[in-house]
Design a protein around this motif. Structure first.
Motif, PDB file in Angstrom:
ATOM      1  N   ILE A   1      91.507  25.514  -6.886  1.00  0.00           N
ATOM      2  CA  ILE A   1      92.363  24.429  -7.370  1.00  0.00           C
ATOM      3  C   ILE A   1      93.176  24.887  -8.582  1.00  0.00           C
ATOM      4  O   ILE A   1      94.384  24.656  -8.670  1.00  0.00           O
ATOM      5  CB  ILE A   1      91.514  23.191  -7.718  1.00  0.00           C
ATOM      6  N   ARG A   2      92.514  25.557  -9.509  1.00  0.00           N
ATOM      7  CA  ARG A   2      93.209  26.026 -10.709  1.00  0.00           C
ATOM      8  C   ARG A   2      94.299  27.038 -10.359  1.00  0.00           C
ATOM      9  O   ARG A   2      95.388  27.008 -10.948  1.00  0.00           O
ATOM     10  CB  ARG A   2      92.195  26.645 -11.679  1.00  0.00           C
ATOM     11  N   THR A   3      94.000  27.915  -9.440  1.00  0.00           N
ATOM     12  CA  THR A   3      94.980  28.939  -9.065  1.00  0.00           C
ATOM     13  C   THR A   3      96.223  28.301  -8.452  1.00  0.00           C
ATOM     14  O   THR A   3      97.361  28.684  -8.761  1.00  0.00           O
ATOM     15  CB  THR A   3      94.356  29.937  -8.074  1.00  0.00           C
ATOM     16  N   ILE A   4      96.018  27.325  -7.577  1.00  0.00           N
ATOM     17  CA  ILE A   4      97.157  26.652  -6.944  1.00  0.00           C
ATOM     18  C   ILE A   4      97.998  25.934  -7.990  1.00  0.00           C
ATOM     19  O   ILE A   4      99.230  26.001  -7.986  1.00  0.00           O
ATOM     20  CB  ILE A   4      96.666  25.670  -5.866  1.00  0.00           C
ATOM     21  N   LEU A   5      97.344  25.245  -8.926  1.00  0.00           N
ATOM     22  CA  LEU A   5      98.076  24.503  -9.951  1.00  0.00           C
ATOM     23  C   LEU A   5      98.785  25.426 -10.942  1.00  0.00           C
ATOM     24  O   LEU A   5      99.827  25.071 -11.497  1.00  0.00           O
ATOM     25  CB  LEU A   5      97.127  23.570 -10.703  1.00  0.00           C
ATOM     26  N   ASP A   6      98.218  26.598 -11.164  1.00  0.00           N
ATOM     27  CA  ASP A   6      98.809  27.525 -12.133  1.00  0.00           C
ATOM     28  C   ASP A   6      99.933  28.362 -11.541  1.00  0.00           C
ATOM     29  O   ASP A   6     100.621  29.076 -12.273  1.00  0.00           O
ATOM     30  CB  ASP A   6      97.733  28.462 -12.692  1.00  0.00           C
ATOM     31  N   HIS A   7     100.091  28.288 -10.222  1.00  0.00           N
ATOM     32  CA  HIS A   7     101.129  29.084  -9.582  1.00  0.00           C
ATOM     33  C   HIS A   7     102.493  28.551  -9.989  1.00  0.00           C
ATOM     34  O   HIS A   7     102.804  27.386  -9.784  1.00  0.00           O
ATOM     35  CB  HIS A   7     100.972  29.031  -8.060  1.00  0.00           C
ATOM     36  N   LEU A   8     103.330  29.400 -10.549  1.00  0.00           N
ATOM     37  CA  LEU A   8     104.599  28.949 -11.113  1.00  0.00           C
ATOM     38  C   LEU A   8     105.683  28.743 -10.068  1.00  0.00           C
ATOM     39  O   LEU A   8     106.653  28.040 -10.309  1.00  0.00           O
ATOM     40  CB  LEU A   8     105.082  29.962 -12.158  1.00  0.00           C
ATOM     41  N   GLY A   9     105.543  29.361  -8.915  1.00  0.00           N
ATOM     42  CA  GLY A   9     106.571  29.223  -7.889  1.00  0.00           C
ATOM     43  C   GLY A   9     106.322  28.012  -7.022  1.00  0.00           C
ATOM     44  O   GLY A   9     105.734  27.018  -7.439  1.00  0.00           O
ATOM     45  N   ASP A  10     106.760  28.094  -5.790  1.00  0.00           N
ATOM     46  CA  ASP A  10     106.564  27.022  -4.825  1.00  0.00           C
ATOM     47  C   ASP A  10     105.085  26.942  -4.466  1.00  0.00           C
ATOM     48  O   ASP A  10     104.505  27.922  -4.003  1.00  0.00           O
ATOM     49  CB  ASP A  10     107.398  27.310  -3.575  1.00  0.00           C
ATOM     50  N   PRO A  11     104.418  25.760  -4.687  1.00  0.00           N
ATOM     51  CA  PRO A  11     102.993  25.643  -4.357  1.00  0.00           C
ATOM     52  C   PRO A  11     102.691  25.975  -2.901  1.00  0.00           C
ATOM     53  O   PRO A  11     101.581  26.400  -2.578  1.00  0.00           O
ATOM     54  CB  PRO A  11     102.685  24.170  -4.664  1.00  0.00           C
ATOM     55  N   SER A  12     103.665  25.811  -2.023  1.00  0.00           N
ATOM     56  CA  SER A  12     103.417  26.089  -0.606  1.00  0.00           C
ATOM     57  C   SER A  12     103.195  27.577  -0.360  1.00  0.00           C
ATOM     58  O   SER A  12     102.691  27.970   0.684  1.00  0.00           O
ATOM     59  CB  SER A  12     104.593  25.591   0.241  1.00  0.00           C
ATOM     60  N   GLU A  13     103.563  28.414  -1.333  1.00  0.00           N
ATOM     61  CA  GLU A  13     103.351  29.838  -1.181  1.00  0.00           C
ATOM     62  C   GLU A  13     101.897  30.231  -1.437  1.00  0.00           C
ATOM     63  O   GLU A  13     101.495  31.365  -1.196  1.00  0.00           O
ATOM     64  CB  GLU A  13     104.263  30.607  -2.145  1.00  0.00           C
ATOM     65  N   VAL A  14     101.108  29.314  -1.987  1.00  0.00           N
ATOM     66  CA  VAL A  14      99.709  29.585  -2.293  1.00  0.00           C
ATOM     67  C   VAL A  14      98.845  28.676  -1.430  1.00  0.00           C
ATOM     68  O   VAL A  14      98.860  27.470  -1.597  1.00  0.00           O
ATOM     69  CB  VAL A  14      99.413  29.318  -3.785  1.00  0.00           C
ATOM     70  N   ASP A  15      98.103  29.258  -0.499  1.00  0.00           N
ATOM     71  CA  ASP A  15      97.214  28.439   0.334  1.00  0.00           C
ATOM     72  C   ASP A  15      95.769  28.762  -0.036  1.00  0.00           C
ATOM     73  O   ASP A  15      95.454  29.881  -0.479  1.00  0.00           O
ATOM     74  CB  ASP A  15      97.467  28.708   1.812  1.00  0.00           C
ATOM     75  N   PRO A  16      94.857  27.782   0.120  1.00  0.00           N
ATOM     76  CA  PRO A  16      93.469  27.977  -0.300  1.00  0.00           C
ATOM     77  C   PRO A  16      92.804  29.208   0.306  1.00  0.00           C
ATOM     78  O   PRO A  16      92.136  29.968  -0.398  1.00  0.00           O
ATOM     79  CB  PRO A  16      92.796  26.680   0.175  1.00  0.00           C
ATOM     80  N   ALA A  17      92.984  29.426   1.600  1.00  0.00           N
ATOM     81  CA  ALA A  17      92.345  30.584   2.242  1.00  0.00           C
ATOM     82  C   ALA A  17      92.848  31.893   1.633  1.00  0.00           C
ATOM     83  O   ALA A  17      92.071  32.835   1.422  1.00  0.00           O
ATOM     84  CB  ALA A  17      92.617  30.563   3.739  1.00  0.00           C
ATOM     85  N   GLY A  18      94.146  31.938   1.331  1.00  0.00           N
ATOM     86  CA  GLY A  18      94.710  33.142   0.723  1.00  0.00           C
ATOM     87  C   GLY A  18      94.152  33.389  -0.656  1.00  0.00           C
ATOM     88  O   GLY A  18      93.892  34.542  -1.045  1.00  0.00           O
ATOM     89  N   VAL A  19      93.943  32.321  -1.448  1.00  0.00           N
ATOM     90  CA  VAL A  19      93.369  32.453  -2.781  1.00  0.00           C
ATOM     91  C   VAL A  19      91.933  32.958  -2.693  1.00  0.00           C
ATOM     92  O   VAL A  19      91.519  33.845  -3.454  1.00  0.00           O
ATOM     93  CB  VAL A  19      93.420  31.107  -3.536  1.00  0.00           C
ATOM     94  N   VAL A  20      91.167  32.409  -1.764  1.00  0.00           N
ATOM     95  CA  VAL A  20      89.769  32.830  -1.581  1.00  0.00           C
ATOM     96  C   VAL A  20      89.696  34.316  -1.265  1.00  0.00           C
ATOM     97  O   VAL A  20      88.877  35.059  -1.829  1.00  0.00           O
ATOM     98  CB  VAL A  20      89.101  32.000  -0.466  1.00  0.00           C
ATOM     99  N   GLU A  21      90.577  34.767  -0.377  1.00  0.00           N
ATOM    100  CA  GLU A  21      90.563  36.179   0.012  1.00  0.00           C
ATOM    101  C   GLU A  21      91.043  37.070  -1.128  1.00  0.00           C
ATOM    102  O   GLU A  21      90.422  38.100  -1.427  1.00  0.00           O
ATOM    103  CB  GLU A  21      91.457  36.382   1.235  1.00  0.00           C
ATOM    104  N   ALA A  22      92.131  36.668  -1.785  1.00  0.00           N
ATOM    105  CA  ALA A  22      92.707  37.501  -2.839  1.00  0.00           C
ATOM    106  C   ALA A  22      91.774  37.641  -4.038  1.00  0.00           C
ATOM    107  O   ALA A  22      91.715  38.700  -4.671  1.00  0.00           O
ATOM    108  CB  ALA A  22      94.049  36.919  -3.277  1.00  0.00           C
TER     109      ALA A  22
END
Length: 480
Positions: free
Chosen positions: A388-409
């Motif tokens: 949740i924090r990673t998605i909210l902290d993403h400065l670009g388009d939120p659609s570029e950050v998906d939960p599964a991608g954050v978990v993997e990265a």
């Protein structure tokens, strides 16, 4: 806590800025980003020979608010002229309502200082036009000159006046939060716009003269201004300084109130009926407007508790803002309602408030996916918070950050059982002092060992499961 010797009443000016045109003319209400004095016309500037034409939709909005506040709607209402000169009022009078407002005798329920539900009575709800805006060259009491922007002149205002039922600055802020919540549900104003809600606070000590603090623009400002006034008035009383009924200004930069003028009475304004507007018989309008009322916060809260079987505290939190309530329902249709309530009310709202952003910043699909991963055990609760924090902290388009991608990265996938067991065994071996303390009767010492397990697994172990496995390992090694 509530102050036994404090008496507070509020006059809240609500700008009906969801309308397309002003109260008595066709000027656009979309003036907030426009240059000064570009959204005006002869009517809202009060030039000679002009006549006001009432915005019918504004009256319907006023009825909508009065109904939501449980007021008695008056069968007939009319406008008056309130006569006074001020630079931001080009006509030298304001068109407002006096003896016959839209609504009388309503109420709002808030949480009082003692934690119990408290009724704040509404004296009246009436309509009026907004003056312009003064921009001072410095503080109001020291400015060398002031500039006037008439873009706001003639905007539809609704004034909500309370009885003196409030007993502390905290209660005043609670009332304003609840009122704003109701107004947003009614979709009659945008509270994020400058000047959308301005508050006059009337405050006195029991047996003392009343001070009116004018034009406070924020709920926090009201709370601070009232706290200052309580201290000022008590100090004056202790020193034997006579108090007079007066109007004061709250200086947000200095955190103080300053005298503007002695307080006027109603007769000073020389009210008389506005000759260019006829009386309105609005009784026949009420059934249709009432039928259009949306579900309001208290009713929605009760429905959330009933339909979704969630805690009342969570329901209150979720319904405190219409956008959050809608977001919750959209997610709860696709995820477990109770789990959804916990994560939105306790986690997501906190992260949004910390960043001072709205829930529009987060996607329903992302929340559904995160809750699904929690329930399936794909990630731990700590890992979910990190997503949740990673998605909210993403400065670009939120659609570029998906939960599964954050978990993997970020490697947030829940650790396999074997990896957790290995971490437990290593932690028990390394934390010999904590192990000795635990076996000596200090049960809290196990938390240190569990913390070491979480560190070794980079937070990917479930804390409850880690705690259980540590106890099993301690029992096994103890027997050995």
């Amino acid at each position: 806590m509530a102050e036994k010797d404090v008496i507070i009443g509020l006059e809240v000016h609500v700008q009906l800025n969801k309308l397309n045109s002003k109260l008595f003319c066709g000027c656009s209400t979309k003036y907030h980003d426009a240059p000064p004095n570009t959204h005006t016309c002869p009517v809202c500037l009060g030039l000679p020979g002009t006549l006001p034409v009432l915005n019918r939709r504004a009256v319907e909005y006023a009825i909508r608010v009065a109904l939501a506040l449980k007021c008695d709607i008056q069968g007939e209402t009319l406008f008056y002229r309130k006569n006074y000169y001020y630079p931001d009022l080009p006509k030298a009078f304001q068109i407002t309502q006096y003896d016959f407002p839209v609504g009388l005798g309503g109420k709002i329920l808030i949480k009082g200082e003692d934690g119990e539900e408290k009724t704040i009575r509404i004296t009246r709800v009436h309509m009026e036009e907004d003056p312009g805006r003064l921009v001072h060259a410095g503080t109001i009491d020291r400015a060398k000159y002031s500039m006037v922007d008439y873009n706001r002149c003639g905007m539809s205002l609704l004034e909500v006046v309370t009885e003196p039922d409030l007993r502390s600055p905290k209660e005043a802020r609670s009332f304003l939060d609840k009122l704003r919540n109701i107004l947003e549900y009614l979709d009659v104003f945008d509270g994020d716009l400058e000047g959308a809600m301005r508050i006059d606070s009337n405050i006195s000590l029991v047996g003392g003269e009343r001070a009116e603090v004018k034009n406070i623009s924020s709920h926090k400002g009201v709370e601070k201004a009232l706290a200052y006034e309580i201290t000022r008035q008590r100090s004056a009383r202790r020193r034997g300084v006579a108090q007079v009924q007066e109007t004061r200004h709250y200086d947000e930069l200095r955190g103080i109130t300053v005298t503007i003028r002695t307080k006027e009475e109603a007769h000073d304004y020389r009210y008389f009926p506005e000759p260019d507007l006829v009386p309105m018989r609005i009784a026949d309008w009420v059934p249709r407007v009432e039928a259009e009322l949306p579900e309001l916060p208290d009713a929605k809260r009760e429905r959330f508790v009933s339909d979704y079987a969630i805690a009342d505290d969570h329901a209150k939190s979720l319904t405190s803002e219409i956008r959050v309530a809608n977001f919750y329902e959209d997610v709860a249709k696709r995820a477990t309602p109770r789990l959804t309530a916990v994560w939105i009310a306790d986690v997501l709202k906190g992260e949004l408030n910390y960043r001072d952003v709205t829930i529009d910043r987060f996607r329903v699909d992302d929340m559904v996916e995160i809750l699904d991963m929690i329930e399936k055990g794909t990630i731990t609760e700590k890992g979910a918070v990190e997503v949740i924090r990673t998605i909210l902290d993403h400065l670009g388009d939120p659609s570029e950050v998906d939960p599964a991608g954050v978990v993997e990265a970020k490697g947030l996938a829940r650790a396999e059982d074997d990896a957790v067991k290995e971490a437990v065994r290593a932690a028990v071996k390394e934390c010999s002092q904590a192990v000795a303390d635990y076996r000596s009767g200090n049960e809290k010492a196990i938390n240190f060992i569990v913390g070491m397990v979480m560190k070794k697994t980079r937070g990917r172990a479930d804390p409850g499961e880690a705690n259980r496995l540590v106890k099993e390992e301690l029992e096994r090694t103890g027997r050995a």
